[in-house]
Design an enzyme around this catalytic site. Structure first.
Site, mmCIF file in Angstrom:
data_model
loop_
_atom_site.group_PDB
_atom_site.id
_atom_site.type_symbol
_atom_site.label_atom_id
_atom_site.label_comp_id
_atom_site.label_asym_id
_atom_site.label_seq_id
_atom_site.Cartn_x
_atom_site.Cartn_y
_atom_site.Cartn_z
ATOM 1 C CB CYS A 253 -0.920 0.017 1.216
ATOM 2 S SG CYS A 253 -1.933 -1.468 1.361
ATOM 3 C CG ASN A 255 5.349 -0.353 -3.106
ATOM 4 O OD1 ASN A 255 6.297 0.155 -2.523
ATOM 5 N ND2 ASN A 255 5.269 -1.647 -3.367
ATOM 6 N NE ARG A 258 7.335 4.429 0.720
ATOM 7 C CZ ARG A 258 8.078 3.419 1.152
ATOM 8 N NH1 ARG A 258 8.567 2.523 0.302
ATOM 9 N NH2 ARG A 258 8.350 3.297 2.442
ATOM 10 C CD GLU A 378 2.770 7.313 2.793
ATOM 11 O OE1 GLU A 378 3.199 6.166 2.889
ATOM 12 O OE2 GLU A 378 1.618 7.650 3.092
#
Ligand code: TGC
Length: 398
Positions: A253, A255, A258, A378
């Site tokens: 998630c 990923n 970001r 993040e």
């Protein structure tokens, strides 16, 4: 003096987009300009999150827009990125809302949830009727989720969750929290045979769940980040996300979130550059506009270069994502570059604006303050440098 074209016209980035992508971008730009910009300085000043905009974002199709089915728009990765860029051009807090709802909470349910869980939560979240949050980071720090201390203990036919989370966007407004916890399941009935990280869908009305907004923020003041306390929170087996086992669950998630930042931070950078250009042509010092000085033009040119390079990098990553070929290390390149350059551009724009730059007559100081949060969440700059260092050397420096 000739009339300057807009920075969009100088580079003609539009030519690289499809009609559908331009339509999504224009919808977000219109919402940002007509709904967010008129109120954002006041909201930032008053620390006010405008809950009524959530439904409007849902009506526009922006919530979980890159997901398919369950009321989600099923748009491409580039379209989603462009929406992030336009929202963050207004304020990082609103791009963060869309990220937390769509990339984190909804993605977790969409990737790892059962059919029943997806049907229960996703249509309402896509419509903006329900809000979700993503409870991963803990008070001792966010960089090492492997060190989390929140636990889910097997108890009868369910689980009891105890622990604490911090910096959790929207938790006090949320209807459901995706809580990541280390399970204690010695029987191995859930396939763990010990302890492993699992995700739980916890309705925030569950007894023992408390979310408290964090006060005193000088960044992202128009959005809400919370402390969460989990004190004997009891949930059934139907709360566990069946498809997520281990830390690759939450990282999958992250990923997504970001990736949205790669685009979003460039929106904040573009706004700062536009402010700097605008002031350069209207403010006169030594008898001429400051923008007529070589030193100022050199700064503007360098800022423009980094905005356009950053957006091209975001587009490259978006096209990779659409082909299913985007790797976590490539996302780290984008997150690190976009936020670092956006902050540098915000600081340079602040200097060009001189004293005005520290006031809220211009959006620059607000963007600079917001980007300090974006740089930190993040995965900090340093975490992304280390991810890339490992990719380049094969050696783990964590
Ligand atoms: P390691 O323990 O070795 O790996 C664990 C497992 O995860 C897998 N993995 C990934 N999978 C998918 N995508 C990624 N990006 C992944 N990174 C790691 C890995 O393959 C392994 O899988 P398996 O099946 O072998 O168990 O961890 P690592 O050494 O790979 O990672 C270390 C490090 C430092 C890179 C990682 O811990 C990291 O990225 N740390 C930063 C975490 C972070 O970004 N925290 C901030 C979260 S922001 C937040 O919580 C607030 S939400 C926003 C809001 O609410 O406003």
């Amino acid at each position: 003096m000739t009339t300057a074209p807009s920075i969009d016209q100088v580079f003609d980035f539009d030519a690289l987009l499809s009609e559908e992508e331009r339509t999504w971008q224009q919808k977000a730009r219109t919402f940002a300009q007509e709904r967010l910009l008129p109120v954002i300085e006041e909201d930032f000043e008053q620390k006010h999150f405008r809950r009524e905009f959530v439904k409007e974002l849902g009506d526009l199709g922006f919530l979980g827009m890159h997901l398919k089915g369950y009321g989600c728009a099923g748009a491409g990765a580039v379209s989603y990125g462009l929406v992030c860029l336009e929202l963050e051009a207004a304020d990082s807090g609103w791009r963060t809302f869309v990220s937390v709802q769509g990339s984190l909470a909804m993605s977790a349910i969409h990737k790892y949830g059962s059919e029943e869980q997806k049907n229960r939560w996703l249509p309402g979240m896509a419509a903006g009727d329900l809000v979700g949050c993503f409870a991963l980071t803990e008070p001792q720090g966010g960089s090492d989720p492997a060190g989390m201390t929140t636990t889910a203990r097997r108890d009868g036919d369910g689980w009891v969750i105890d622990g604490a989370k911090r910096w959790i966007g929207l938790a006090s407004l949320a209807d459901v929290a995706v809580v990541w916890a280390k399970v204690d399941d010695p029987s191995g009935a859930f396939g763990e045979g010990g302890s492993a990280v699992r995700g739980f869908l916890v309705p925030t009305s569950t007894p023992g769940f408390t979310a408290t907004p964090i006060d005193g923020k000088l960044s992202m003041r128009a959005s809400v980040q919370c402390d969460i306390e989990l004190d004997g929170v009891r949930v059934g087996d139907d709360a566990i996300l069946p498809g997520a086992r281990g830390l690759s669950g939450p990282f999958g998630c992250l990923n997504e979130a970001r990736y949205g930042i790669v685009w979003g931070a460039m929106g904040a950078a573009r706004s700062c550059l536009e402010a700097a250009i605008s002031r350069s042509t209207s403010r006169e010092v030594f008898g001429k506009p400051i923008g007529a000085n070589q030193l100022i033009q050199a700064k503007l040119a360098d800022m423009f270069l980094e905005v356009e390079k950053g957006i091209l990098l975001a587009l490259h990553l978006g096209r990779l994502k659409e082909r299913g070929a985007l790797t976590p290390a490539q996302i780290s390149v984008g997150k690190l570059n976009s936020v670092r350059e956006a902050l540098a551009i915000a600081h340079e724009a602040r200097a060009i604006l001189a004293g005005d730059g520290i006031t809220n007559a211009w959006p620059v100081m607000r963007h600079a303050a917001n980007l300090e949060s974006v740089r930190t969440y993040e995965g900090t700059d340093e975490i992304h440098q280390l991810i890339l260092g490992r990719e380049l050397t094969g050696l783990n420096a964590f």
